[in-house]
Design an enzyme around this catalytic site. Structure first.
Site, PDB file in Angstrom:
ATOM      1  N   ARG A   1       6.026   5.331   7.869  1.00 44.19           N
ATOM      2  CA  ARG A   1       5.149   4.303   8.432  1.00 44.19           C
ATOM      3  C   ARG A   1       5.665   3.995   9.832  1.00 44.19           C
ATOM      4  NH1 ARG A   1       0.341   2.382   7.832  1.00 44.19           N
ATOM      5  NH2 ARG A   1       0.571   2.344   5.559  1.00 44.19           N
TER       6      ARG A   1
ATOM      7  N   ASP B   1     -13.003   6.762  11.587  1.00 41.00           N
ATOM      8  CA  ASP B   1     -11.646   7.137  11.212  1.00 41.00           C
ATOM      9  C   ASP B   1     -11.653   8.374  10.305  1.00 41.00           C
ATOM     10  OD1 ASP B   1      -9.175   5.826  12.016  1.00 41.00           O
ATOM     11  OD2 ASP B   1      -8.692   5.773   9.884  1.00 41.00           O
TER      12      ASP B   1
ATOM     13  N   ASP C   1     -10.568   1.290  -4.420  1.00 42.50           N
ATOM     14  CA  ASP C   1     -10.039   2.528  -3.851  1.00 42.50           C
ATOM     15  C   ASP C   1      -9.089   3.218  -4.834  1.00 42.50           C
ATOM     16  OD1 ASP C   1      -9.606   4.510  -1.979  1.00 42.50           O
ATOM     17  OD2 ASP C   1      -8.171   3.365  -0.800  1.00 42.50           O
TER      18      ASP C   1
ATOM     19  N   ASP D   1       0.831  -1.209   0.000  1.00 41.58           N
ATOM     20  CA  ASP D   1       0.000   0.000   0.000  1.00 41.58           C
ATOM     21  C   ASP D   1       0.865   1.257   0.000  1.00 41.58           C
ATOM     22  OD1 ASP D   1      -2.719   0.947   0.062  1.00 41.58           O
ATOM     23  OD2 ASP D   1      -2.356   1.646   2.097  1.00 41.58           O
TER      24      ASP D   1
END
Length: 347
Positions: free
Chosen positions: A104, A235, A166, A95
């Site tokens: 990250r 979220d 997405d 991703d």
């Protein structure tokens, strides 16, 4: 009484599982340099997270049995939990490359670390392969071995279908709000997030105890997918309206052209003039553009709309939990535990 695991207990199982994966690779006479690379990739990408998904497996097993787990039960449940974390690592490495992400867990993304680059594609495949190495090593003789393997394969495909939707709905470099819809949004959040984050840990627990049936799996799926959808809407809400100090990150959904719950609600409510504001400012990598969208979200009272949504959705989920027939092996406490972790959360 059931007992919740701690991160320390869960992490204590990891070294044994890492050694199992590396021992499996050694049988192919993998050279030492490449073996060390594999170990480095495993540690950099699997460790360092909150492990909420992985720890949900031993927690669910303990709740199903209504007792603390024996050493052997805990190891088995935690091993399945670490397989979920390996799946998460495989998704995150991939991703981050697709999104061009920078960091990250407070460090440069794996593909941006020195000497990695496009090797990260192969590393992602090897992280996924670790799941099936561990499954074969520790569950080959388990009555539900095939079901466990099929579950991981199916949930992986479901997540990839969500990711495909997405990527095609909201590419980073092309802003087209006509692409967005609540139907697409719902598909993305259910398939990209809800299945592997919410349904998978409970389904694994049911299979591990060999009490999974079509009925209790379906009931679990219905409740946990609804919960996963609510979690993602929450979220998206926190990305814009949450306190960055609580969340631990600054929201970027507007600048990143995300097909979020908020922008879909805004598109549904906007007048033609307000739609023009969205089209002029959404998905632009600029704080001034972002501020105009945030202003519009306030005008449209999206914060209040979310609060109404939350109460209605949580009420529906609680009704579903109350309807569980515990004679089929399920326990209401599993779903109550999941819901208590996310209801009204601020981070």
């Amino acid at each position: 009484m059931a007992k919740r695991t701690t991160l320390k207990e869960f992490e204590a199982v990891y070294p044994k599982l890492e050694a199992d994966i590396l021992d499996w690779a050694k049988q192919y006479n993998l050279p030492q340099q490449q073996l060390e690379w594999y170990q480095k990739s495993l540690q950099a990408n699997t460790l360092g997270g909150k492990c909420n998904r992985g720890m949900s497996v031993p927690d669910s097993v303990s709740l199903l049995l209504d007792k603390p787990l024996s050493e052997e039960e805990y190891f088995q449940a935690a091993a399945l939990g670490w397989m979920v974390e390996l799946l998460q690592a495989f998704f995150l490495v991939s991703d981050d490359m697709m999104d061009g992400s920078i960091t990250r867990r407070g460090k440069p993304c794996w593909y941006r670390q020195e000497g990695v680059g496009m090797i990260a594609i192969n590393d992602a495949f090897m992280l996924e392969a670790g799941i099936y190495t561990l499954l074969r090593k520790h569950f080959k003789t388990h009555p539900s071995y095939v079901e466990l393997m099929e579950l991981f394969h199916e949930v992986t495909l479901q997540t990839e279908l969500g990711q495909l939707c997405d990527l095609l709905t909201a590419p980073d470099d092309v802003v087209n709000l006509d692409n967005f819809s609540l139907e697409k949004y719902t598909f993305i959040v259910i398939y990209k997030t809800a299945y592997y984050s919410f349904y998978l840990p409970v389904a694994l627990a049911l299979h591990m105890l060999n009490i999974a049936t079509p009925e209790n799996l379906k009931q679990s799926e219905d409740i946990l997918i609804a919960m996963g959808e609510y979690f993602q809407v929450q979220d998206d809400y926190l990305d814009n309206f949450g306190n960055p100090e609580h969340i631990g990150k600054i929201g970027t959904d507007i600048m990143d052209n995300k097909c979020s719950w908020l922008v879909n609600q805004a598109l549904k409510l906007a007048t033609p003039e307000q739609r023009k504001i969205l089209e002029a400012h959404y998905g632009r990598k600029d704080k001034a553009h972002e501020a105009e969208v945030k202003k519009l979200y306030d005008e449209l009272k999206l914060e209040q709309l979310y609060q109404q949504y939350e109460e209605k959705r949580v009420g529906e989920i609680r009704t579903m939990i109350a309807a569980i027939d515990e004679s089929n092996g399920l326990k209401k406490s599993i779903f109550e535990a999941f819901l208590s972790k996310i209801y009204k959360r601020s981070k």
